[in-house]
Design a protein around this motif. Structure first.
Motif, PDB file in Angstrom:
ATOM      1  N   GLU A 193       0.821  -1.210   0.000  1.00 54.50           N
ATOM      2  CA  GLU A 193       0.000   0.000   0.000  1.00 54.50           C
ATOM      3  C   GLU A 193       0.854   1.259   0.000  1.00 54.50           C
ATOM      4  O   GLU A 193       0.554   2.246  -0.675  1.00 54.50           O
ATOM      5  CB  GLU A 193      -0.904   0.001   1.250  1.00 54.50           C
ATOM      6  CG  GLU A 193      -1.881   1.155   1.307  1.00 54.50           C
ATOM      7  CD  GLU A 193      -2.763   1.109   2.550  1.00 54.50           C
ATOM      8  OE1 GLU A 193      -3.610   2.013   2.692  1.00 54.50           O
ATOM      9  OE2 GLU A 193      -2.604   0.192   3.364  1.00 54.50           O
ATOM     10  N   ASN A 194       1.922   1.232   0.779  1.00 53.56           N
ATOM     11  CA  ASN A 194       2.785   2.416   0.916  1.00 53.56           C
ATOM     12  C   ASN A 194       4.122   1.984   1.491  1.00 53.56           C
ATOM     13  O   ASN A 194       4.359   0.801   1.719  1.00 53.56           O
ATOM     14  CB  ASN A 194       2.117   3.462   1.807  1.00 53.56           C
ATOM     15  CG  ASN A 194       1.607   2.840   3.107  1.00 53.56           C
ATOM     16  OD1 ASN A 194       2.254   1.981   3.692  1.00 53.56           O
ATOM     17  ND2 ASN A 194       0.432   3.254   3.540  1.00 53.56           N
ATOM     18  N   GLY A 195       4.992   2.965   1.735  1.00 54.28           N
ATOM     19  CA  GLY A 195       6.311   2.619   2.271  1.00 54.28           C
ATOM     20  C   GLY A 195       7.161   1.908   1.239  1.00 54.28           C
ATOM     21  O   GLY A 195       7.035   2.155   0.039  1.00 54.28           O
ATOM     22  N   PHE A 196       8.002   0.990   1.709  1.00 51.89           N
ATOM     23  CA  PHE A 196       8.895   0.282   0.792  1.00 51.89           C
ATOM     24  C   PHE A 196       9.312  -1.046   1.409  1.00 51.89           C
ATOM     25  O   PHE A 196       9.047  -1.323   2.583  1.00 51.89           O
ATOM     26  CB  PHE A 196      10.136   1.132   0.480  1.00 51.89           C
ATOM     27  CG  PHE A 196      10.865   1.618   1.705  1.00 51.89           C
ATOM     28  CD1 PHE A 196      11.863   0.846   2.300  1.00 51.89           C
ATOM     29  CD2 PHE A 196      10.550   2.837   2.280  1.00 51.89           C
ATOM     30  CE1 PHE A 196      12.521   1.285   3.440  1.00 51.89           C
ATOM     31  CE2 PHE A 196      11.211   3.290   3.423  1.00 51.89           C
ATOM     32  CZ  PHE A 196      12.200   2.512   4.008  1.00 51.89           C
ATOM     33  N   VAL A 197       9.979  -1.856   0.576  1.00 48.85           N
ATOM     34  CA  VAL A 197      10.534  -3.134   1.032  1.00 48.85           C
ATOM     35  C   VAL A 197      12.005  -3.150   0.663  1.00 48.85           C
ATOM     36  O   VAL A 197      12.362  -2.895  -0.486  1.00 48.85           O
ATOM     37  CB  VAL A 197       9.810  -4.338   0.381  1.00 48.85           C
ATOM     38  CG1 VAL A 197      10.507  -5.651   0.747  1.00 48.85           C
ATOM     39  CG2 VAL A 197       8.348  -4.373   0.812  1.00 48.85           C
ATOM     40  N   LEU A 198      12.856  -3.430   1.631  1.00 43.62           N
ATOM     41  CA  LEU A 198      14.288  -3.571   1.391  1.00 43.62           C
ATOM     42  C   LEU A 198      14.618  -5.051   1.240  1.00 43.62           C
ATOM     43  O   LEU A 198      14.082  -5.889   1.971  1.00 43.62           O
ATOM     44  CB  LEU A 198      15.096  -2.992   2.557  1.00 43.62           C
ATOM     45  CG  LEU A 198      14.955  -1.484   2.806  1.00 43.62           C
ATOM     46  CD1 LEU A 198      15.667  -1.087   4.094  1.00 43.62           C
ATOM     47  CD2 LEU A 198      15.501  -0.690   1.626  1.00 43.62           C
ATOM     48  N   VAL A 199      15.497  -5.357   0.291  1.00 42.54           N
ATOM     49  CA  VAL A 199      15.901  -6.749   0.086  1.00 42.54           C
ATOM     50  C   VAL A 199      17.419  -6.810   0.127  1.00 42.54           C
ATOM     51  O   VAL A 199      18.100  -6.171  -0.669  1.00 42.54           O
ATOM     52  CB  VAL A 199      15.376  -7.305  -1.258  1.00 42.54           C
ATOM     53  CG1 VAL A 199      15.805  -8.759  -1.424  1.00 42.54           C
ATOM     54  CG2 VAL A 199      13.857  -7.192  -1.330  1.00 42.54           C
ATOM     55  N   TYR A 200      17.928  -7.593   1.082  1.00 42.03           N
ATOM     56  CA  TYR A 200      19.368  -7.805   1.219  1.00 42.03           C
ATOM     57  C   TYR A 200      19.636  -9.302   1.189  1.00 42.03           C
ATOM     58  O   TYR A 200      19.161 -10.038   2.059  1.00 42.03           O
ATOM     59  CB  TYR A 200      19.880  -7.230   2.537  1.00 42.03           C
ATOM     60  CG  TYR A 200      19.856  -5.719   2.623  1.00 42.03           C
ATOM     61  CD1 TYR A 200      20.847  -4.958   2.013  1.00 42.03           C
ATOM     62  CD2 TYR A 200      18.850  -5.062   3.311  1.00 42.03           C
ATOM     63  CE1 TYR A 200      20.831  -3.565   2.100  1.00 42.03           C
ATOM     64  CE2 TYR A 200      18.819  -3.681   3.401  1.00 42.03           C
ATOM     65  CZ  TYR A 200      19.819  -2.942   2.782  1.00 42.03           C
ATOM     66  OH  TYR A 200      19.801  -1.560   2.867  1.00 42.03           O
ATOM     67  N   GLY A 201      20.366  -9.741   0.175  1.00 43.52           N
ATOM     68  CA  GLY A 201      20.709 -11.163   0.077  1.00 43.52           C
ATOM     69  C   GLY A 201      19.490 -12.060   0.043  1.00 43.52           C
ATOM     70  O   GLY A 201      19.503 -13.163   0.609  1.00 43.52           O
ATOM     71  N   GLY A 202      18.423 -11.612  -0.590  1.00 39.96           N
ATOM     72  CA  GLY A 202      17.219 -12.416  -0.711  1.00 39.96           C
ATOM     73  C   GLY A 202      16.289 -12.332   0.495  1.00 39.96           C
ATOM     74  O   GLY A 202      15.211 -12.922   0.500  1.00 39.96           O
ATOM     75  N   VAL A 203      16.734 -11.603   1.519  1.00 39.40           N
ATOM     76  CA  VAL A 203      15.902 -11.456   2.723  1.00 39.40           C
ATOM     77  C   VAL A 203      15.170 -10.121   2.673  1.00 39.40           C
ATOM     78  O   VAL A 203      15.806  -9.066   2.537  1.00 39.40           O
ATOM     79  CB  VAL A 203      16.759 -11.531   4.011  1.00 39.40           C
ATOM     80  CG1 VAL A 203      15.880 -11.330   5.249  1.00 39.40           C
ATOM     81  CG2 VAL A 203      17.489 -12.863   4.087  1.00 39.40           C
ATOM     82  N   GLU A 204      13.834 -10.176   2.763  1.00 35.95           N
ATOM     83  CA  GLU A 204      13.034  -8.956   2.684  1.00 35.95           C
ATOM     84  C   GLU A 204      12.845  -8.317   4.059  1.00 35.95           C
ATOM     85  O   GLU A 204      12.655  -9.015   5.049  1.00 35.95           O
ATOM     86  CB  GLU A 204      11.645  -9.263   2.092  1.00 35.95           C
ATOM     87  CG  GLU A 204      11.667  -9.610   0.627  1.00 35.95           C
ATOM     88  CD  GLU A 204      10.273  -9.648   0.021  1.00 35.95           C
ATOM     89  OE1 GLU A 204       9.287  -9.438   0.760  1.00 35.95           O
ATOM     90  OE2 GLU A 204      10.169  -9.889  -1.200  1.00 35.95           O
ATOM     91  N   GLN A 205      12.913  -7.001   4.060  1.00 37.11           N
ATOM     92  CA  GLN A 205      12.614  -6.241   5.276  1.00 37.11           C
ATOM     93  C   GLN A 205      11.420  -5.333   4.961  1.00 37.11           C
ATOM     94  O   GLN A 205      11.538  -4.399   4.170  1.00 37.11           O
ATOM     95  CB  GLN A 205      13.826  -5.412   5.716  1.00 37.11           C
ATOM     96  CG  GLN A 205      13.607  -4.686   7.014  1.00 37.11           C
ATOM     97  CD  GLN A 205      14.848  -3.921   7.478  1.00 37.11           C
ATOM     98  OE1 GLN A 205      15.889  -3.952   6.841  1.00 37.11           O
ATOM     99  NE2 GLN A 205      14.722  -3.229   8.587  1.00 37.11           N
ATOM    100  N   ASN A 206      10.286  -5.646   5.569  1.00 37.27           N
ATOM    101  CA  ASN A 206       9.045  -4.925   5.290  1.00 37.27           C
ATOM    102  C   ASN A 206       9.060  -3.573   6.009  1.00 37.27           C
ATOM    103  O   ASN A 206       9.004  -3.500   7.227  1.00 37.27           O
ATOM    104  CB  ASN A 206       7.856  -5.772   5.763  1.00 37.27           C
ATOM    105  CG  ASN A 206       6.529  -5.163   5.364  1.00 37.27           C
ATOM    106  OD1 ASN A 206       6.426  -4.003   4.992  1.00 37.27           O
ATOM    107  ND2 ASN A 206       5.477  -5.964   5.466  1.00 37.27           N
ATOM    108  N   CYS A 207       9.124  -2.514   5.234  1.00 32.63           N
ATOM    109  CA  CYS A 207       9.131  -1.157   5.792  1.00 32.63           C
ATOM    110  C   CYS A 207       7.892  -0.381   5.325  1.00 32.63           C
ATOM    111  O   CYS A 207       7.952   0.842   5.118  1.00 32.63           O
ATOM    112  CB  CYS A 207      10.405  -0.419   5.389  1.00 32.63           C
ATOM    113  SG  CYS A 207      11.907  -1.155   6.051  1.00 32.63           S
ATOM    114  N   THR A 208       6.803  -1.110   5.126  1.00 32.60           N
ATOM    115  CA  THR A 208       5.554  -0.411   4.827  1.00 32.60           C
ATOM    116  C   THR A 208       5.126   0.328   6.098  1.00 32.60           C
ATOM    117  O   THR A 208       5.528  -0.032   7.206  1.00 32.60           O
ATOM    118  CB  THR A 208       4.446  -1.399   4.404  1.00 32.60           C
ATOM    119  OG1 THR A 208       4.192  -2.305   5.484  1.00 32.60           O
ATOM    120  CG2 THR A 208       4.843  -2.175   3.159  1.00 32.60           C
TER     121      THR A 208
END
Length: 200
Positions: A160-175
């Motif tokens: 919906e909003n915010g963003f998603v960070l991906v490091y080495g295939g691991v997602e960090q949900n920053c919505t």
């Protein structure tokens, strides 16, 4: 009167006297039994009354305790509902920010959540389309502050909003919803302190 008649009369007189004595004795015993029964009944009544009063007092105390607990539980539930409404209202206001404020906030969030390594950042299709000029450079600057780099994905995420960070295939949900949920306890404490002070 013949001698036989006298003997019969004597026997009848003695029998009557004995009958009277037995009746009187029986009446006395009956009266004593009745008095003892009355005394026992009164004692039983007093014991039952005392027990009933004790039970009534215990029941009343339990009712007061139960009512107090119910009242406290209901009060707490209302407070929690109010706090949840305040937090949800805050969330909706953040989601409804103007474009400049919204992307400015995202830049600060990137600075906070970026890791000191190379990764990718994903936005929703709508945010990709609304991204202000030069924002990618601001993303890079924010990532560099954390000691890393971020590649902007041109593929929109279903968020919906915010963003998603991906490091080495691991997602960090920053919505925004994920950030609000992760900080809900702290926000509840803050809102509670503002609305109710030190009140329990």
């Amino acid at each position: 009167m013949t001698g036989l008649e006298k003997i019969v009369d004597q026997i009848l007189a003695e029998a009557n006297q004995e009958a009277d004595r037995l009746i009187e004795e029986a009446n006395g015993q009956a009266k004593q039994i009745a008095e003892e029964a009355d005394a026992q009944t009164e004692k039983s009544v007093q014991e039952i009354k005392k027990k009933s009063e004790a039970q009534a007092k215990t029941l009343e105390e339990r009712m007061h305790s139960s009512n107090d607990l119910y009242l406290r539980t209901q009060t707490l539930a209302v407070k929690q509902d109010v706090i949840a409404d305040v937090i949800e209202t805050a969330y909706q206001k953040v989601c409804g920010m103007d474009k400049e404020s919204y992307f400015g906030m995202l830049e600060k969030l990137i600075e906070k959540y970026a890791l000191p390594q190379s990764g990718e950042i994903y936005f929703s299709d709508s945010d990709l389309g609304a991204m202000p000029a030069g924002f990618y450079n601001r993303i890079q600057a924010a990532a560099e502050k954390a000691g890393g780099t971020l590649t902007l994905s041109q593929e929109g995420k279903n968020i919906e909003n915010g963003f998603v960070l991906v490091y080495g295939g691991v997602e960090q949900n920053c919505t925004l919803r994920a950030i609000f949920d992760a900080n809900r306890d702290e926000m509840q404490d803050t809102v509670h302190a503002i609305l109710y002070g030190k009140e329990a």
